[in-house]
Design a protein around this motif. Structure first.
Motif, PDB file in Angstrom:
ATOM      1  N   SER A  90      13.164  -0.723   1.590  1.00 46.82           N
ATOM      2  CA  SER A  90      12.616  -0.775   0.240  1.00 46.82           C
ATOM      3  C   SER A  90      11.627   0.367   0.019  1.00 46.82           C
ATOM      4  CB  SER A  90      11.915  -2.122   0.025  1.00 46.82           C
ATOM      5  OG  SER A  90      11.177  -2.125  -1.182  1.00 46.82           O
ATOM      6  N   THR A  91      11.486   0.765  -1.255  1.00 47.86           N
ATOM      7  CA  THR A  91      10.442   1.717  -1.636  1.00 47.86           C
ATOM      8  C   THR A  91       9.383   1.044  -2.510  1.00 47.86           C
ATOM      9  OG1 THR A  91      11.714   2.383  -3.596  1.00 47.86           O
ATOM     10  CG2 THR A  91      12.050   3.665  -1.576  1.00 47.86           C
ATOM     11  N   ASP A  92       9.548  -0.248  -2.739  1.00 45.99           N
ATOM     12  CA  ASP A  92       8.644  -0.995  -3.634  1.00 45.99           C
ATOM     13  C   ASP A  92       7.460  -1.539  -2.848  1.00 45.99           C
ATOM     14  OD1 ASP A  92       7.413  -2.539  -5.510  1.00 45.99           O
ATOM     15  OD2 ASP A  92       9.173  -3.749  -6.025  1.00 45.99           O
ATOM     16  N   ILE A  93       6.398  -0.755  -2.747  1.00 48.21           N
ATOM     17  CA  ILE A  93       5.254  -1.186  -1.951  1.00 48.21           C
ATOM     18  C   ILE A  93       4.526  -2.367  -2.583  1.00 48.21           C
ATOM     19  CG2 ILE A  93       3.643   0.453  -2.993  1.00 48.21           C
ATOM     20  CD1 ILE A  93       2.346   0.696  -0.199  1.00 48.21           C
ATOM     21  N   GLU A  94       4.598  -2.497  -3.908  1.00 39.23           N
ATOM     22  CA  GLU A  94       3.920  -3.627  -4.557  1.00 39.23           C
ATOM     23  C   GLU A  94       4.575  -4.948  -4.153  1.00 39.23           C
ATOM     24  OE1 GLU A  94       3.376  -3.174  -8.720  1.00 39.23           O
ATOM     25  OE2 GLU A  94       2.396  -1.206  -8.546  1.00 39.23           O
ATOM     26  N   SER A  95       5.896  -4.991  -4.222  1.00 34.45           N
ATOM     27  CA  SER A  95       6.607  -6.190  -3.798  1.00 34.45           C
ATOM     28  C   SER A  95       6.407  -6.421  -2.295  1.00 34.45           C
ATOM     29  CB  SER A  95       8.097  -6.048  -4.115  1.00 34.45           C
ATOM     30  OG  SER A  95       8.822  -7.146  -3.628  1.00 34.45           O
ATOM     31  N   PHE A  96       6.436  -5.335  -1.534  1.00 33.01           N
ATOM     32  CA  PHE A  96       6.222  -5.392  -0.083  1.00 33.01           C
ATOM     33  C   PHE A  96       4.881  -6.041   0.236  1.00 33.01           C
ATOM     34  CE2 PHE A  96       4.616  -3.206   3.781  1.00 33.01           C
ATOM     35  CZ  PHE A  96       5.643  -3.475   4.676  1.00 33.01           C
ATOM     36  N   ALA A  97       3.816  -5.596  -0.413  1.00 31.73           N
ATOM     37  CA  ALA A  97       2.471  -6.117  -0.140  1.00 31.73           C
ATOM     38  C   ALA A  97       2.313  -7.559  -0.608  1.00 31.73           C
ATOM     39  CB  ALA A  97       1.427  -5.231  -0.810  1.00 31.73           C
ATOM     40  N   ARG A  98       2.993  -7.925  -1.704  1.00 31.95           N
ATOM     41  CA  ARG A  98       2.857  -9.296  -2.222  1.00 31.95           C
ATOM     42  C   ARG A  98       3.569 -10.315  -1.340  1.00 31.95           C
ATOM     43  NH1 ARG A  98       3.831  -6.867  -7.307  1.00 31.95           N
ATOM     44  NH2 ARG A  98       6.003  -7.570  -7.212  1.00 31.95           N
ATOM     45  N   LYS A  99       4.712  -9.912  -0.758  1.00 28.46           N
ATOM     46  CA  LYS A  99       5.546 -10.884  -0.044  1.00 28.46           C
ATOM     47  C   LYS A  99       5.249 -10.992   1.442  1.00 28.46           C
ATOM     48  CE  LYS A  99       9.530 -10.479  -3.157  1.00 28.46           C
ATOM     49  NZ  LYS A  99      10.961 -10.078  -3.251  1.00 28.46           N
ATOM     50  N   MET A 100       4.736  -9.925   2.039  1.00 28.68           N
ATOM     51  CA  MET A 100       4.573  -9.907   3.492  1.00 28.68           C
ATOM     52  C   MET A 100       3.206 -10.446   3.910  1.00 28.68           C
ATOM     53  SD  MET A 100       7.485  -8.708   4.156  1.00 28.68           S
ATOM     54  CE  MET A 100       8.614  -8.346   2.812  1.00 28.68           C
TER      55      MET A 100
END
Length: 464
Positions: free
Chosen positions: A109-119
């Motif tokens: 993924s390149t979506d760091i916002e989604s990455f930070a919210r889900k992990m």
């Protein structure tokens, strides 16, 4: 096996919940544990980084059967990785990535916002620490709950504490764990799955439990888990690199002595390595220290020592021996061919070691540079490292498509990297291709007795 717990952490915090009988101390690894503090048994795992570390760690974690999201801003790299196209050569890595992408356990993924919210837990695994602080602050701002951030990126001592201060200054929360990992190019998959130890630099009980859960297959196998503070964990990486450099330099210096007293450095190294206090790994003459992070680790350690006004004389000597290795090899070749000036030389292998395309710190590359500087003309072959070598050698050499092409018409053939396939070459054919039947084996890879019986003049390192 009772593994070290967090400092000052009572073993009773971890409650055994079935499976094998708990040890008397109630210390054990993840299987069957539940956390009295209520830590979720299942969490989202993320890896940030698209370089060597991030690629290896995300693939290997997914191979544990754990869903992993690998994130980075480089969209073209992420697309390539999702298609199973690895931008560097590492034994078995492409197969591991493709297997786990097909199984749906590994996504990019390149979506760091989604990455930070889900992990809930993220491994920060970029090859360079240049943007680490900005990354930590950005993730902490985006995360709905304070995340656990395991710093795998090679960093200087004091980095984790500085990150915590930056978070406090911005009124942000995250748990920072210093977790150095020790990979050797060409053996990274094996090193991940069979590590000597797991180092966790943190004071967080929950972070230790979470990471033990993630590394459950290793912890249950008995891999020691060492829990310490940030600074010690950060220093382990640099100190380990420095110690290996010292060991390699020591055997290479003794190899020079062996040549003067008619001793055999290979047998000497074998005898030394069988001593339990010494061990055989990294005790082979001719193998200079190299690798993606080796020089930066040693530079960082030297810089820290200078800053604190501490003299690291042993490390300085080891580095000097390592840097002078190419000059010693040039002298060895020159003695065989009566000066390297205007001589044609063939080099087999440019990577710093087999099973990788990395030429970072390669003794073979340094050797080529020294030979060319002294007037030699070089023909070179490597199974996978030629593209990387081109960037370092800037047109200094003629690149060949086969080892036989590298041997054609040269005054001597030099083994620069210990690729196992070089042992199986047709040396009858090579003998007829060479201008003179001379082989200089800088890795002591080949069968010297057989080659000499075939009429070659064979020269090894530390061997009569």
């Amino acid at each position: 096996m009772c593994l070290p717990c967090v400092a000052n952490d009572p073993c009773e915090r971890y409650i055994w919940n079935g499976g094998l009988p708990a040890p008397a101390s109630k210390c054990a690894s993840r299987a069957g544990w539940r956390d009295a503090g209520g830590l979720e048994s299942r969490m989202q795992i993320g890896v940030y980084g698209s370089g060597y570390l991030g690629t290896v760690i995300s693939a290997c974690l997914a191979d544990f059967g754990t869903p992993v999201s690998c994130c980075h801003a480089d969209s073209s790299r992420m697309v390539e990785m999702a298609q199973g196209n690895v931008p560097f050569f590492e034994k078995n890595l492409q197969e591991v990535i493709r297997r786990n992408v097909r199984a749906g356990r590994l996504v990019y993924s390149t979506d760091i916002e989604s990455f930070a919210r889900k992990m809930r837990l993220m491994f920060l695994a970029e090859d360079s620490p240049n943007h680490l602080q900005d990354l930590v602050l950005r993730i902490a701002r985006l995360a709905p709950k304070p995340p656990v951030l395991s710093v795998v990126t090679p960093v200087a001592v004091g980095t984790a504490s500085a990150l915590e201060k930056s978070l406090q200054k911005e009124s942000l929360q995250a748990t920072i764990v210093s977790q150095p990992m020790f990979f050797t190019d060409g053996c990274a998959i094996e090193d991940f799955n069979w590590p000597d130890r797991i180092i966790l630099g943190t004071s967080s009980h929950d972070a230790v439990l979470a990471l033990k859960q993630i590394f459950h297959p290793l912890v249950m196998r008995g891999v020691p888990v060492i829990v310490t503070n940030h600074e010690t964990a950060e220093l382990v990486r640099e100190a380990a690199t420095a110690f290996v450099a010292t060991k390699i330099s020591f055997i290479n210096e003794l190899a020079g002595l062996c040549e003067r007293v008619n001793a055999d450095a290979v047998s000497l190294a074998l005898a030394l390595g069988l001593d339990k206090k010494i061990a055989p790994r990294c005790l082979q003459p001719g193998a200079g220290m190299g690798g993606i992070f080796a020089e930066s680790d040693m530079d960082s350690l030297v810089g820290l020592a200078q800053e604190k006004k501490v003299s690291l004389k042993v490390l300085s000597a080891a580095r000097e021996v390592n840097h002078l290795l190419a000059d010693r090899l040039v002298d060895k070749i020159a003695a065989v061919v009566n000066s390297v000036q205007n001589k044609n030389l063939g080099i087999l292998g440019l990577a710093f070691k087999p099973n990788t395309n990395s030429v970072a710190g390669s003794s073979s590359i340094r050797l080529v540079q020294s030979l060319v500087a002294k007037g030699a003309r070089v023909r070179a072959y490597d199974p996978v490292a030629i593209p990387d070598a081109r960037m370092h050698l800037n047109g200094m050499v003629h690149y060949c498509e086969s080892p036989y092409a590298a041997a054609e018409g040269v005054d001597a053939l030099v083994v620069g990297t210990a690729w196992p396939e070089f042992r199986a070459l047709d040396f009858d054919k090579i003998k007829h291709l060479l201008k003179r039947p001379v082989i200089v084996d800088t890795k002591n890879l080949l069968d010297s007795a057989r080659l000499r019986a075939m009429g070659f003049e064979y020269v090894g390192v530390g061997r009569s």
